[in-house]
Design an enzyme around this catalytic site. Structure first.
Site, PDB file in Angstrom:
ATOM      1  N   SER A 123      -3.452  12.291  10.995  1.00  0.00           N
ATOM      2  CA  SER A 123      -2.386  12.292   9.992  1.00  0.00           C
ATOM      3  C   SER A 123      -2.943  12.685   8.634  1.00  0.00           C
ATOM      4  O   SER A 123      -2.296  13.402   7.870  1.00  0.00           O
ATOM      5  CB  SER A 123      -1.740  10.910   9.914  1.00  0.00           C
ATOM      6  N   ARG A 165     -10.474   9.878  19.918  1.00  0.00           N
ATOM      7  CA  ARG A 165     -10.787  11.290  19.655  1.00  0.00           C
ATOM      8  C   ARG A 165     -12.276  11.527  19.678  1.00  0.00           C
ATOM      9  O   ARG A 165     -12.813  12.203  20.516  1.00  0.00           O
ATOM     10  CB  ARG A 165     -10.239  11.705  18.279  1.00  0.00           C
ATOM     11  N   LYS A 178       0.846  -1.196   0.000  1.00  0.00           N
ATOM     12  CA  LYS A 178       0.000   0.000   0.000  1.00  0.00           C
ATOM     13  C   LYS A 178       0.883   1.247   0.000  1.00  0.00           C
ATOM     14  O   LYS A 178       1.688   1.441   0.916  1.00  0.00           O
ATOM     15  CB  LYS A 178      -0.894  -0.017   1.245  1.00  0.00           C
TER      16      LYS A 178
HETATM   17  P1  ADP Z   1      -4.237   8.907  12.461  1.00  0.00           P
HETATM   18  O1  ADP Z   1      -5.681   8.565  12.769  1.00  0.00           O
HETATM   19  O2  ADP Z   1      -3.834  10.262  12.889  1.00  0.00           O
HETATM   20  O3  ADP Z   1      -3.846   8.533  11.062  1.00  0.00           O
HETATM   21  P2  ADP Z   1      -2.997   6.443  13.424  1.00  0.00           P
HETATM   22  O4  ADP Z   1      -3.796   5.566  12.549  1.00  0.00           O
HETATM   23  O5  ADP Z   1      -1.540   6.415  13.272  1.00  0.00           O
HETATM   24  O6  ADP Z   1      -3.387   7.983  13.380  1.00  0.00           O
HETATM   25  O7  ADP Z   1      -3.448   6.177  14.923  1.00  0.00           O
HETATM   26  C1  ADP Z   1      -2.681   5.616  15.957  1.00  0.00           C
HETATM   27  C2  ADP Z   1      -3.407   5.827  17.258  1.00  0.00           C
HETATM   28  O8  ADP Z   1      -3.323   7.208  17.623  1.00  0.00           O
HETATM   29  C3  ADP Z   1      -4.898   5.505  17.243  1.00  0.00           C
HETATM   30  O9  ADP Z   1      -5.230   4.920  18.480  1.00  0.00           O
HETATM   31  C4  ADP Z   1      -5.550   6.839  17.124  1.00  0.00           C
HETATM   32  O10 ADP Z   1      -6.851   6.852  17.681  1.00  0.00           O
HETATM   33  C5  ADP Z   1      -4.603   7.698  17.939  1.00  0.00           C
HETATM   34  N1  ADP Z   1      -4.706   9.101  17.565  1.00  0.00           N
HETATM   35  C6  ADP Z   1      -4.685   9.613  16.322  1.00  0.00           C
HETATM   36  N2  ADP Z   1      -4.849  10.948  16.344  1.00  0.00           N
HETATM   37  C7  ADP Z   1      -4.993  11.299  17.645  1.00  0.00           C
HETATM   38  C8  ADP Z   1      -5.211  12.551  18.334  1.00  0.00           C
HETATM   39  N3  ADP Z   1      -5.346  13.708  17.659  1.00  0.00           N
HETATM   40  N4  ADP Z   1      -5.280  12.528  19.675  1.00  0.00           N
HETATM   41  C9  ADP Z   1      -5.162  11.342  20.333  1.00  0.00           C
HETATM   42  N5  ADP Z   1      -4.993  10.146  19.758  1.00  0.00           N
HETATM   43  C10 ADP Z   1      -4.890  10.108  18.428  1.00  0.00           C
END
Ligand code: ADP
Length: 178
Positions: free
Chosen positions: A131, A93, A44
């Site tokens: 992200s 979140r 991916k």
């Molecule tokens: P994103 O959703 O930003 O792409 P990831 O898939 O890398 O992030 O998520 C990894 C973990 O970090 C998940 O448990 C997600 O809920 C958490 N996470 C992502 N964004 C936040 C945020 N703004 N505050 C707290 N936790 C977050």
């Protein structure tokens, strides 16, 4: 002697941002060690390579000897068992996160009942950060300096310059999504 309490914080971290960092630092107040596991989806395409994502997590959290960073591409519970973690840390979140996390936690418990899933509620000031938002805003030249630390901003800037030089336009955001 007390057993070391190690947790796995899994995610795509594409890129790591202030919301992730906050959860990692808070998890370190609860657990002795934290493994940040970067899930790499085989085949991916991602905006940042696995190596770049590891480097960025190292750059922002790697100074703490209690943090380890690695990539994986297997079941998250299997990876947790492999690294000796007894808990998986996730951030919550919004309500839509809750539904997904709830289902994943139940499935993971079925797969590996010995692993605890621990959810941290996101800090209010980070609720809007993801992200994908960062990638999208940065790809359009917006200011994301309130959402991610300087090494991440610099890496994004470099990557978008690179893509621009290759003639890609902002539609690549769709194909490079998580
Ligand atoms: P994103 O959703 O930003 O792409 P990831 O898939 O890398 O992030 O998520 C990894 C973990 O970090 C998940 O448990 C997600 O809920 C958490 N996470 C992502 N964004 C936040 C945020 N703004 N505050 C707290 N936790 C977050």
């Amino acid at each position: 002697m007390r057993e070391i309490k190690r947790a796995l914080y899994p995610g795509s971290f594409n890129p790591i941002h202030n919301g992730h960092i906050d959860i990692a630092l808070r998890a370190l107040r609860v657990f002795d060690e934290l493994v940040v596991g970067i899930y790499v989806h085989p085949g991916k395409p991602a905006l940042l390579s696995a190596e770049e994502r590891v480097e960025l997590v190292q750059a922002v959290l790697g100074n703490d000897p209690k943090v380890q960073v690695a990539t994986y591409n297997k079941l998250t519970v299997d990876y947790a068992l492999e690294v000796g973690a007894y808990a998986i840390v996730r951030g919550l979140r919004v309500f839509s996160d809750f539904e997904l996390e709830f289902r994943m936690a139940l499935a993971n418990r079925r797969l590996a009942p010995e692993i605890e899933i621990v959810n941290f509620i996101a800090a209010e000031e980070h609720l809007h950060i993801s992200s994908s938002t960062i990638r999208e805003v940065a790809s359009l030249g917006g200011d994301v300096s309130s959402m991610a630390p300087p090494p991440v901003i610099e890496a994004l800037h470099r990557r978008f310059e690179e893509l621009k030089a290759q003639g890609s336009n902002s539609s690549f955001m769709v194909s490079l999504g998580d």
